[in-house]
Write a protein that holds these residues in place. Structure first.
Motif, PDB file in Angstrom:
ATOM      1  N   GLY A  46     106.141  62.248  62.008  1.00  0.00           N
ATOM      2  CA  GLY A  46     106.619  62.763  60.736  1.00  0.00           C
ATOM      3  C   GLY A  46     107.218  64.144  60.909  1.00  0.00           C
ATOM      4  O   GLY A  46     107.165  64.742  61.990  1.00  0.00           O
ATOM      5  N   ALA A  47     107.791  64.653  59.818  1.00  0.00           N
ATOM      6  CA  ALA A  47     108.376  65.984  59.883  1.00  0.00           C
ATOM      7  C   ALA A  47     107.262  67.015  60.004  1.00  0.00           C
ATOM      8  O   ALA A  47     106.217  66.898  59.382  1.00  0.00           O
ATOM      9  CB  ALA A  47     109.190  66.242  58.623  1.00  0.00           C
ATOM     10  N   SER A  48     107.473  68.020  60.831  1.00  0.00           N
ATOM     11  CA  SER A  48     106.457  69.048  60.975  1.00  0.00           C
ATOM     12  C   SER A  48     106.807  70.252  60.109  1.00  0.00           C
ATOM     13  O   SER A  48     107.959  70.450  59.741  1.00  0.00           O
ATOM     14  CB  SER A  48     106.346  69.473  62.439  1.00  0.00           C
ATOM     15  OG  SER A  48     107.575  69.979  62.876  1.00  0.00           O
ATOM     16  N   GLY A  49     105.845  71.026  59.777  1.00  0.00           N
ATOM     17  CA  GLY A  49     106.075  72.206  58.964  1.00  0.00           C
ATOM     18  C   GLY A  49     104.889  73.126  59.067  1.00  0.00           C
ATOM     19  O   GLY A  49     103.982  72.913  59.863  1.00  0.00           O
ATOM     20  N   ASP A  50     104.893  74.184  58.244  1.00  0.00           N
ATOM     21  CA  ASP A  50     103.747  75.076  58.237  1.00  0.00           C
ATOM     22  C   ASP A  50     102.527  74.300  57.796  1.00  0.00           C
ATOM     23  O   ASP A  50     102.604  73.433  56.941  1.00  0.00           O
ATOM     24  CB  ASP A  50     103.991  76.230  57.267  1.00  0.00           C
ATOM     25  CG  ASP A  50     104.949  77.239  57.864  1.00  0.00           C
ATOM     26  OD1 ASP A  50     105.203  77.151  59.086  1.00  0.00           O
ATOM     27  OD2 ASP A  50     105.445  78.096  57.123  1.00  0.00           O
ATOM     28  N   GLY A  51     101.411  74.631  58.351  1.00  0.00           N
ATOM     29  CA  GLY A  51     100.228  73.912  57.923  1.00  0.00           C
ATOM     30  C   GLY A  51      99.019  74.231  58.746  1.00  0.00           C
ATOM     31  O   GLY A  51      98.811  75.365  59.172  1.00  0.00           O
TER      32      GLY A  51
ATOM     33  N   GLY B 141     106.310  59.646  55.817  1.00  0.00           N
ATOM     34  CA  GLY B 141     106.001  60.927  56.448  1.00  0.00           C
ATOM     35  C   GLY B 141     104.541  61.054  56.831  1.00  0.00           C
ATOM     36  O   GLY B 141     104.162  62.004  57.491  1.00  0.00           O
ATOM     37  N   GLY B 142     103.704  60.099  56.421  1.00  0.00           N
ATOM     38  CA  GLY B 142     102.333  60.126  56.891  1.00  0.00           C
ATOM     39  C   GLY B 142     101.298  60.014  55.803  1.00  0.00           C
ATOM     40  O   GLY B 142     101.508  59.361  54.783  1.00  0.00           O
ATOM     41  N   GLY B 143     100.170  60.697  56.033  1.00  0.00           N
ATOM     42  CA  GLY B 143      99.068  60.637  55.082  1.00  0.00           C
ATOM     43  C   GLY B 143      99.333  61.521  53.878  1.00  0.00           C
ATOM     44  O   GLY B 143     100.134  62.445  53.925  1.00  0.00           O
TER      45      GLY B 143
ATOM     46  N   GLY C 225     101.402  68.386  50.459  1.00  0.00           N
ATOM     47  CA  GLY C 225     101.294  68.258  51.902  1.00  0.00           C
ATOM     48  C   GLY C 225     101.317  66.833  52.380  1.00  0.00           C
ATOM     49  O   GLY C 225     101.236  65.881  51.606  1.00  0.00           O
ATOM     50  N   SER C 226     101.481  66.692  53.678  1.00  0.00           N
ATOM     51  CA  SER C 226     101.381  65.382  54.317  1.00  0.00           C
ATOM     52  C   SER C 226     100.631  65.578  55.627  1.00  0.00           C
ATOM     53  O   SER C 226     100.423  66.709  56.077  1.00  0.00           O
ATOM     54  CB  SER C 226     102.765  64.778  54.570  1.00  0.00           C
ATOM     55  OG  SER C 226     103.475  65.570  55.483  1.00  0.00           O
ATOM     56  N   SER C 227     100.227  64.479  56.223  1.00  0.00           N
ATOM     57  CA  SER C 227      99.424  64.609  57.437  1.00  0.00           C
ATOM     58  C   SER C 227      99.806  63.535  58.443  1.00  0.00           C
ATOM     59  O   SER C 227     100.401  62.513  58.089  1.00  0.00           O
ATOM     60  CB  SER C 227      97.942  64.457  57.096  1.00  0.00           C
ATOM     61  OG  SER C 227      97.656  63.102  56.814  1.00  0.00           O
ATOM     62  N   GLU C 228      99.470  63.796  59.677  1.00  0.00           N
ATOM     63  CA  GLU C 228      99.575  62.739  60.688  1.00  0.00           C
ATOM     64  C   GLU C 228      98.472  62.946  61.710  1.00  0.00           C
ATOM     65  O   GLU C 228      98.038  64.063  61.984  1.00  0.00           O
ATOM     66  CB  GLU C 228     100.947  62.725  61.353  1.00  0.00           C
ATOM     67  CG  GLU C 228     101.370  64.012  61.991  1.00  0.00           C
ATOM     68  CD  GLU C 228     102.768  63.881  62.592  1.00  0.00           C
ATOM     69  OE1 GLU C 228     103.182  64.804  63.293  1.00  0.00           O
ATOM     70  OE2 GLU C 228     103.419  62.847  62.376  1.00  0.00           O
TER      71      GLU C 228
ATOM     72  N   SER D 221      90.802  63.788  68.630  1.00  0.00           N
ATOM     73  CA  SER D 221      91.775  63.514  67.571  1.00  0.00           C
ATOM     74  C   SER D 221      92.334  64.830  67.053  1.00  0.00           C
ATOM     75  O   SER D 221      91.626  65.843  67.008  1.00  0.00           O
ATOM     76  CB  SER D 221      91.123  62.770  66.409  1.00  0.00           C
ATOM     77  OG  SER D 221      90.516  61.592  66.866  1.00  0.00           O
ATOM     78  N   THR D 222      93.580  64.802  66.664  1.00  0.00           N
ATOM     79  CA  THR D 222      94.189  65.982  66.039  1.00  0.00           C
ATOM     80  C   THR D 222      94.839  65.552  64.733  1.00  0.00           C
ATOM     81  O   THR D 222      95.721  64.696  64.719  1.00  0.00           O
ATOM     82  CB  THR D 222      95.249  66.616  66.954  1.00  0.00           C
ATOM     83  OG1 THR D 222      94.640  66.959  68.194  1.00  0.00           O
ATOM     84  CG2 THR D 222      95.826  67.876  66.308  1.00  0.00           C
ATOM     85  N   LEU D 223      94.365  66.135  63.651  1.00  0.00           N
ATOM     86  CA  LEU D 223      94.954  65.870  62.337  1.00  0.00           C
ATOM     87  C   LEU D 223      95.854  67.051  61.997  1.00  0.00           C
ATOM     88  O   LEU D 223      95.377  68.180  61.839  1.00  0.00           O
ATOM     89  CB  LEU D 223      93.856  65.714  61.278  1.00  0.00           C
ATOM     90  CG  LEU D 223      94.369  65.421  59.863  1.00  0.00           C
ATOM     91  CD1 LEU D 223      94.907  64.005  59.768  1.00  0.00           C
ATOM     92  CD2 LEU D 223      93.259  65.620  58.837  1.00  0.00           C
ATOM     93  N   ARG D 224      97.160  66.782  61.938  1.00  0.00           N
ATOM     94  CA  ARG D 224      98.102  67.853  61.577  1.00  0.00           C
ATOM     95  C   ARG D 224      98.423  67.728  60.095  1.00  0.00           C
ATOM     96  O   ARG D 224      98.908  66.689  59.646  1.00  0.00           O
ATOM     97  CB  ARG D 224      99.387  67.739  62.402  1.00  0.00           C
ATOM     98  CG  ARG D 224      99.263  68.255  63.817  1.00  0.00           C
ATOM     99  CD  ARG D 224     100.589  68.181  64.538  1.00  0.00           C
ATOM    100  NE  ARG D 224     101.012  66.793  64.700  1.00  0.00           N
ATOM    101  CZ  ARG D 224     100.619  66.014  65.699  1.00  0.00           C
ATOM    102  NH1 ARG D 224      99.807  66.485  66.624  1.00  0.00           N
ATOM    103  NH2 ARG D 224     101.023  64.771  65.773  1.00  0.00           N
ATOM    104  N   VAL D 225      98.159  68.786  59.370  1.00  0.00           N
ATOM    105  CA  VAL D 225      98.430  68.793  57.936  1.00  0.00           C
ATOM    106  C   VAL D 225      99.558  69.783  57.684  1.00  0.00           C
ATOM    107  O   VAL D 225      99.442  70.968  58.000  1.00  0.00           O
ATOM    108  CB  VAL D 225      97.178  69.195  57.136  1.00  0.00           C
ATOM    109  CG1 VAL D 225      97.463  69.144  55.643  1.00  0.00           C
ATOM    110  CG2 VAL D 225      96.017  68.274  57.477  1.00  0.00           C
TER     111      VAL D 225
END
Lengths: 221, 188
Positions: A35-40, A177-179, A193-196, A215-219
Motif C-alpha cells: 500500500g501507499a506509505s506515509g507518516d505514521g 490500501g490495506g487495513g 489511517g490505513s495499515s499493512e 510481524s510489523t504493522l505499519r500504520v
C-alpha cells in the motif's frame, strides 16, 4: 475389485498433482500488493517481547491451545487466535513517541471467505493498539496467508520443520490500501489511517505451528 | 484397469480442486445469537465473562498488589511502567453461558477511568467498545465493528461481578442511510 484398486491408484496421484499445481501456480504467489506509505507508526512485534501469547485455538487439531484451560468447543472449532504482545514503536510522524513501546491485543480468525483454489487463505483480525501517553486506535485487517501455505506447507509435509527466513506482505483489505484504522483517540484523534502487515517466519512445524516469527504493522496517517 | 486408473486420476484432481474451492476444513460453528429486538428497532444482546475461570490473561495496574496476574508472574514490560492501566483477555459467553468467543479489555488508556473492550466472536465478527468506568459499571458507545457487526452504532454497559467476571450488554442499531440514498431507493 481391480476397478476399485485402479481407481484408488489413480485418485491419490491425481489429488497430489492438483495440490502441487495449486502450490506452484505462478498466478497466485501469495504476496499482497504494498500500500501507499506515509507518516505514521511502525509497530514491530517480536516473539520475545510477548507479555503473554495465547492461542485459544491454533487452527489445527493436533496443535494444543495455550493455555489448555481456555479450550472450548466454539472457540476451538472456529480456529480463533488471541495474542497479547508488546511492540516497539519506531519512526513515523509527529504522533508517535519514537522508539517507545505499545500494548497490542490482536484477535483473529481464519474465515471461509477465502478460496485456496485461487490463492486465498483469508484471516480477519482486529488489533487494539494502545500507545501509552499517545492514545489508542483499532485496526481492522484482512490478510491473505496463502504465501505461508505455498512456501512452507511442502517442506513441513515432508516431515521437516521449516527453518529459514520467509517474509510476506499479507494485508489485502478490507479497504483499498490495506487495513482500516478506526476509533482513534488521544493524539491520534481526528486522523484517518490505513495499515499493512508484514510477517517474517523463521521457524515452524506442523506439530507446534509457527514458533519463531516477527510481524510489523505499519500504520499510515 | 487402465481406464479405472485414469478415471481415478481425474477424480483425484477434481476432488482436490473442489476441496480447495469450498475450504470445508475451516468450519464455523455459529451459536445462535440471543438478541432481543427493542421497540425502537435496536438489537439488545448480553454477553458474560463467568468469573476467574474465564480469565485467559490478566495484567493488573501497576501498584495493584491485590489482583493476581494471569498467568502467574506475568507483568508489564518495564518500558510500559508509565502506563498505569490494566489489561485482560477473557473467554466470552452468551447469555446462556455458552463460550462463543474471546474479549479483550484495557483500562486506563488516557485517564484512570477510560476503558476499551474488543469482543471477538469467530463465527460472527468483532465489535469494539469505548467508554468510561463509573463505580463497578462501565458505559460507552460502539466505535467499530466488522463482519456481522459492521456499520452498527449504539451503546454498551459492562458490570463487574464479585467473582471477577463481567456482564456486558450492547444495544445497537443500523444507522439510517443518508437522505440521498433513501431518495434513490424510493425512485427505483
Amino acid at each position: 475389485m481391480r476397478i476399485i484398486i485402479g481407481f484408488i491408484l489413480g485418485f491419490i496421484p491425481g489429488a497430489l498433482a492438483a495440490v502441487l499445481l495449486m502450490l506452484h501456480n505462478p498466478m497466485f504467489d501469495g504476496d499482497a500488493p504494498r500500500g501507499a506509505s506515509g507518516d505514521g507508526l511502525e509497530l514491530a512485534v517480536h516473539g520475545q517481547d510477548a507479555v503473554n501469547v495465547v492461542r485459544t485455538s491454533s487452527g489445527y487439531p493436533w496443535v494444543p491451545s495455550e493455555p489448555a484451560s481456555v479450550v472450548s468447543p466454539n472457540i476451538e472449532g472456529t480456529r480463533s487466535a488471541v495474542r497479547v504482545v508488546l511492540a516497539s514503536t519506531a519512526g513515523g510522524g509527529d504522533n508517535a513517541p519514537a522508539n517507545g513501546v505499545a500494548y497490542i491485543a490482536r484477535v483473529s480468525t481464519l474465515t471461509r471467505e477465502g478460496r485456496p483454489l485461487f490463492g486465498e487463505v483469508i484471516e480477519q483480525s482486529m488489533w487494539h493498539v494502545v500507545v501509552p501517553g499517545g492514545g489508542s486506535f483499532f485496526v481492522v485487517g484482512e490478510d491473505d496467508l496463502w504465501g505461508f501455505v505455498r512456501r512452507m506447507v511442502l517442506p513441513m509435509a515432508r516431515g521437516n520443520d521449516f527453518r529459514g527466513k520467509v517474509a510476506f506482505d499479507t494485508t489485502i483489505g478490507p479497504v483499498r490500501g490495506g487495513g482500516r484504522v478506526i476509533g482513534l483517540s488521544g493524539e491520534f484523534a481526528g486522523q484517518k489511517g490505513s495499515s499493512e502487515l508484514s510477517q517474517m517466519v523463521r521457524r515452524a512445524s506442523l506439530v507446534e505451528g509457527v514458533t519463531d516469527a516477527e510481524s510489523t504493522l505499519r500504520v499510515s496517517f | 484397469m487402465r481406464t479405472s486408473i485414469i478415471i481415478g486420476f481425474l477424480a483425484g484432481i477434481a476432488g482436490a480442486l473442489a476441496l480447495a474451492y469450498t475450504a470445508p476444513f475451516l468450519p464455523h460453528d455459529r451459536v445462535r445469537s440471543e438478541t432481543e429486538v427493542r421497540n425502537n428497532g435496536g438489537r439488545f444482546e448480553q454477553f458474560e465473562v463467568a468469573g476467574s475461570a474465564d480469565v485467559v490473561s490478566l495484567l493488573p495496574a501497576g501498584g495493584d498488589a491485590q489482583t493476581e496476574a494471569v498467568p502467574s508472574g506475568a507483568r508489564w514490560y518495564p518500558d510500559l511502567a508509565p502506563f498505569s492501566g490494566e489489561a485482560a483477555v477473557y473467554r466470552l459467553r452468551n447469555a446462556s453461558g455458552v463460550v462463543i468467543g474471546v474479549a479483550s479489555r484495557v483500562k486506563g488508556v488516557e485517564s484512570p477511568d477510560d476503558v476499551q473492550w474488543v469482543l471477538h466472536i469467530p463465527a460472527r465478527g468483532t465489535i469494539a467498545l469505548k467508554g468510561a468506568g463509573i463505580g463497578d459499571a462501565e458505559i460507552g458507545s460502539v466505535v467499530a465493528g466488522e463482519r456481522e457487526f459492521a456499520g452498527l452504532v449504539g451503546e454498551w454497559q459492562a458490570t463487574a461481578k464479585p467473582n471477577g467476571g463481567w456482564r456486558i450488554e450492547t444495544l445497537v442499531i443500523v444507522p439510517e442511510p443518508p437522505a440521498s440514498l433513501q431518495a434513490a431507493g424510493d425512485r427505483s
